[in-house]
Design a protein around this motif. Structure first.
Motif, PDB file in Angstrom:
ATOM      1  N   THR A  97      47.348  49.777 -12.764  1.00 25.83           N
ATOM      2  CA  THR A  97      47.071  49.428 -11.396  1.00 25.83           C
ATOM      3  C   THR A  97      48.673  49.806 -10.821  1.00 25.83           C
ATOM      4  OG1 THR A  97      46.604  47.643  -9.841  1.00 25.83           O
ATOM      5  CG2 THR A  97      48.087  46.981 -11.636  1.00 25.83           C
ATOM      6  N   THR A  98      48.264  50.132  -9.515  1.00 29.57           N
ATOM      7  CA  THR A  98      49.499  50.153  -8.701  1.00 29.57           C
ATOM      8  C   THR A  98      49.544  49.430  -7.538  1.00 29.57           C
ATOM      9  OG1 THR A  98      48.693  51.993  -7.487  1.00 29.57           O
ATOM     10  CG2 THR A  98      49.952  52.536  -9.618  1.00 29.57           C
ATOM     11  N   ILE A  99      50.422  49.198  -6.986  1.00 24.35           N
ATOM     12  CA  ILE A  99      50.588  48.540  -5.412  1.00 24.35           C
ATOM     13  C   ILE A  99      51.568  49.072  -4.561  1.00 24.35           C
ATOM     14  CG2 ILE A  99      51.291  46.507  -3.909  1.00 24.35           C
ATOM     15  CD1 ILE A  99      49.784  44.880  -6.060  1.00 24.35           C
ATOM     16  N   GLY A 100      51.236  50.204  -3.483  1.00 26.71           N
ATOM     17  CA  GLY A 100      52.470  50.597  -2.807  1.00 26.71           C
ATOM     18  C   GLY A 100      52.210  52.007  -3.043  1.00 26.71           C
ATOM     19  N   ASP A 101      53.397  52.631  -2.766  1.00 26.40           N
ATOM     20  CA  ASP A 101      53.269  54.200  -2.522  1.00 26.40           C
ATOM     21  C   ASP A 101      54.114  54.930  -4.021  1.00 26.40           C
ATOM     22  OD1 ASP A 101      55.952  53.543  -2.127  1.00 26.40           O
ATOM     23  OD2 ASP A 101      56.000  54.821  -0.423  1.00 26.40           O
ATOM     24  N   SER A 102      54.235  53.969  -4.988  1.00 25.92           N
ATOM     25  CA  SER A 102      54.895  54.597  -6.293  1.00 25.92           C
ATOM     26  C   SER A 102      53.718  54.929  -7.123  1.00 25.92           C
ATOM     27  CB  SER A 102      55.653  53.511  -7.016  1.00 25.92           C
ATOM     28  OG  SER A 102      56.805  53.086  -6.177  1.00 25.92           O
ATOM     29  N   PRO A 103      53.275  56.324  -7.034  1.00 26.96           N
ATOM     30  CA  PRO A 103      52.181  56.613  -7.736  1.00 26.96           C
ATOM     31  C   PRO A 103      52.121  56.734  -9.261  1.00 26.96           C
ATOM     32  CG  PRO A 103      53.511  58.671  -7.056  1.00 26.96           C
ATOM     33  CD  PRO A 103      54.268  57.473  -6.518  1.00 26.96           C
ATOM     34  N   VAL A 104      50.750  56.720  -9.843  1.00 23.90           N
ATOM     35  CA  VAL A 104      50.897  57.117 -11.334  1.00 23.90           C
ATOM     36  C   VAL A 104      50.133  58.201 -11.421  1.00 23.90           C
ATOM     37  CG1 VAL A 104      49.853  55.978 -13.529  1.00 23.90           C
ATOM     38  CG2 VAL A 104      51.263  54.432 -11.795  1.00 23.90           C
ATOM     39  N   PHE A 105      50.509  59.086 -12.429  1.00 21.73           N
ATOM     40  CA  PHE A 105      49.459  59.990 -12.806  1.00 21.73           C
ATOM     41  C   PHE A 105      49.178  60.214 -14.129  1.00 21.73           C
ATOM     42  CE2 PHE A 105      52.204  61.464  -8.929  1.00 21.73           C
ATOM     43  CZ  PHE A 105      51.379  61.790  -8.166  1.00 21.73           C
ATOM     44  N   TYR A 106      47.745  60.619 -14.443  1.00 24.17           N
ATOM     45  CA  TYR A 106      47.042  60.575 -15.733  1.00 24.17           C
ATOM     46  C   TYR A 106      46.954  62.105 -16.173  1.00 24.17           C
ATOM     47  CZ  TYR A 106      44.497  59.745 -19.851  1.00 24.17           C
ATOM     48  OH  TYR A 106      43.833  59.688 -21.142  1.00 24.17           O
ATOM     49  N   PHE A 107      47.371  62.527 -17.131  1.00 24.05           N
ATOM     50  CA  PHE A 107      47.199  63.914 -17.637  1.00 24.05           C
ATOM     51  C   PHE A 107      46.242  63.724 -18.703  1.00 24.05           C
ATOM     52  CE2 PHE A 107      48.230  67.403 -20.448  1.00 24.05           C
ATOM     53  CZ  PHE A 107      47.591  68.662 -19.563  1.00 24.05           C
ATOM     54  N   ASP A 108      45.010  64.466 -18.764  1.00 24.83           N
ATOM     55  CA  ASP A 108      43.882  64.138 -19.736  1.00 24.83           C
ATOM     56  C   ASP A 108      43.744  65.292 -20.578  1.00 24.83           C
ATOM     57  OD1 ASP A 108      42.622  66.132 -18.410  1.00 24.83           O
ATOM     58  OD2 ASP A 108      41.090  64.736 -17.585  1.00 24.83           O
ATOM     59  N   GLY A 109      44.836  66.169 -20.654  1.00 26.10           N
ATOM     60  CA  GLY A 109      44.834  67.335 -21.453  1.00 26.10           C
ATOM     61  C   GLY A 109      44.159  68.520 -20.819  1.00 26.10           C
ATOM     62  N   VAL A 110      43.700  68.489 -19.463  1.00 34.40           N
ATOM     63  CA  VAL A 110      43.128  69.433 -18.823  1.00 34.40           C
ATOM     64  C   VAL A 110      43.630  69.504 -17.171  1.00 34.40           C
ATOM     65  CG1 VAL A 110      41.169  70.423 -17.896  1.00 34.40           C
ATOM     66  CG2 VAL A 110      41.122  69.575 -20.009  1.00 34.40           C
ATOM     67  N   GLU A 111      43.683  68.067 -16.667  1.00 36.52           N
ATOM     68  CA  GLU A 111      44.092  68.247 -15.091  1.00 36.52           C
ATOM     69  C   GLU A 111      44.802  66.878 -15.136  1.00 36.52           C
ATOM     70  OE1 GLU A 111      40.826  67.509 -12.344  1.00 36.52           O
ATOM     71  OE2 GLU A 111      39.798  66.546 -13.747  1.00 36.52           O
ATOM     72  N   VAL A 112      45.795  66.997 -14.132  1.00 35.29           N
ATOM     73  CA  VAL A 112      46.637  65.614 -13.432  1.00 35.29           C
ATOM     74  C   VAL A 112      45.760  65.067 -12.533  1.00 35.29           C
ATOM     75  CG1 VAL A 112      48.664  64.931 -12.724  1.00 35.29           C
ATOM     76  CG2 VAL A 112      48.504  66.860 -14.244  1.00 35.29           C
ATOM     77  N   LYS A 113      45.597  63.720 -12.619  1.00 31.12           N
ATOM     78  CA  LYS A 113      44.802  62.813 -11.603  1.00 31.12           C
ATOM     79  C   LYS A 113      45.705  61.733 -11.086  1.00 31.12           C
ATOM     80  CE  LYS A 113      40.986  59.919 -10.984  1.00 31.12           C
ATOM     81  NZ  LYS A 113      40.055  58.973 -11.676  1.00 31.12           N
ATOM     82  N   ARG A 114      45.846  61.592 -10.046  1.00 29.49           N
ATOM     83  CA  ARG A 114      46.537  60.240  -9.623  1.00 29.49           C
ATOM     84  C   ARG A 114      45.421  59.066  -9.640  1.00 29.49           C
ATOM     85  NH1 ARG A 114      49.723  58.688  -3.905  1.00 29.49           N
ATOM     86  NH2 ARG A 114      50.231  56.786  -4.509  1.00 29.49           N
ATOM     87  N   THR A 115      46.119  58.192 -10.365  1.00 34.01           N
ATOM     88  CA  THR A 115      45.368  56.806 -10.594  1.00 34.01           C
ATOM     89  C   THR A 115      45.746  55.809 -10.097  1.00 34.01           C
ATOM     90  OG1 THR A 115      46.742  56.220 -12.274  1.00 34.01           O
ATOM     91  CG2 THR A 115      45.100  57.728 -13.098  1.00 34.01           C
ATOM     92  N   ALA A 116      44.487  54.937  -9.661  1.00 33.65           N
ATOM     93  CA  ALA A 116      44.698  53.560  -9.318  1.00 33.65           C
ATOM     94  C   ALA A 116      45.474  53.425  -7.958  1.00 33.65           C
ATOM     95  CB  ALA A 116      45.562  52.571 -10.210  1.00 33.65           C
TER      96      ALA A 116
END
Length: 186
Positions: free
Chosen positions: A105-124
């Motif tokens: 989870t995130t609150i605010g503009d501090s992003p979390v990115f998840y790399f699944d081995g193929v693409e990077v996705k901004r999460t939550a």
């Protein structure tokens, strides 16, 4: 960041925490509007709360743990803000990795990115304040962004979400983690 000790960057209030069992990861960033002392205090409170509310002994699943932890942090930040008579606030990223599942989870503009081995996705990614006006059709996304860009450079934060809030704005997402996946907390 595995097995690194807690780290403070006093110049901008960022702090991270990794639980001793490497299951809970926190990145807290005190907001500039909280003042130099408030920025640091915000991060310290987040870490104090996670240390006093241990995931491994909580008997909660990761989603419930994150939900309860966020509310504990939120309520403590409200208490401290009232004691100091100044808002102590900022952004936070929380991740729990347990049994091959990453809960974020995130609150605010501090992003979390998840790399699944193929693409990077901004999460939550939570919605900014007043985005309901776009959802309801009052304005377009371009108009919304345009209004923000026309504001004085420090006023953009009026549209972001921070912690504490009366009712924090957050979503919790889960991902099955496989080899070569990665998480980036910014």
């Amino acid at each position: 960041l595995w097995n690194l000790p807690n780290f403070y960057r006093y110049s901008n209030g960022d702090i991270y925490y990794i639980s001793p069992d490497n299951k809970v990861f926190i990145l807290a960033d005190g907001a500039s509007g909280a003042g130099e002392a408030g920025k640091v205090l915000m991060g310290e409170i987040c870490i104090e709360m996670v240390k006093s509310f241990d995931y491994s002994t909580s008997n909660l699943d990761a989603k419930d743990y994150i939900d309860k932890l966020l509310w504990k942090i939120n309520n403590r930040l409200i208490e401290v803000s009232q004691e100091y008579k100044k808002l102590v606030f900022g952004t936070i990223d929380i991740a729990v990795f347990d049994k091959g599942i990453l809960t974020i989870t995130t609150i605010g503009d501090s992003p979390v990115f998840y790399f699944d081995g193929v693409e990077v996705k901004r999460t939550a990614k939570n919605k900014k304040k007043y985005e309901w006006m776009i959802d309801e059709g009052y304005i377009t996304r371009d108009q919304y962004e345009g209004y923000i860009k026309k504001m004085y450079h420090m006023m953009w934060s009026c549209f972001d979400c921070f912690i504490p809030d009366i009712v924090p704005n957050y979503i919790i997402e889960q991902y099955e983690v496989k080899p070569n996946n990665a998480l980036f907390m910014c």
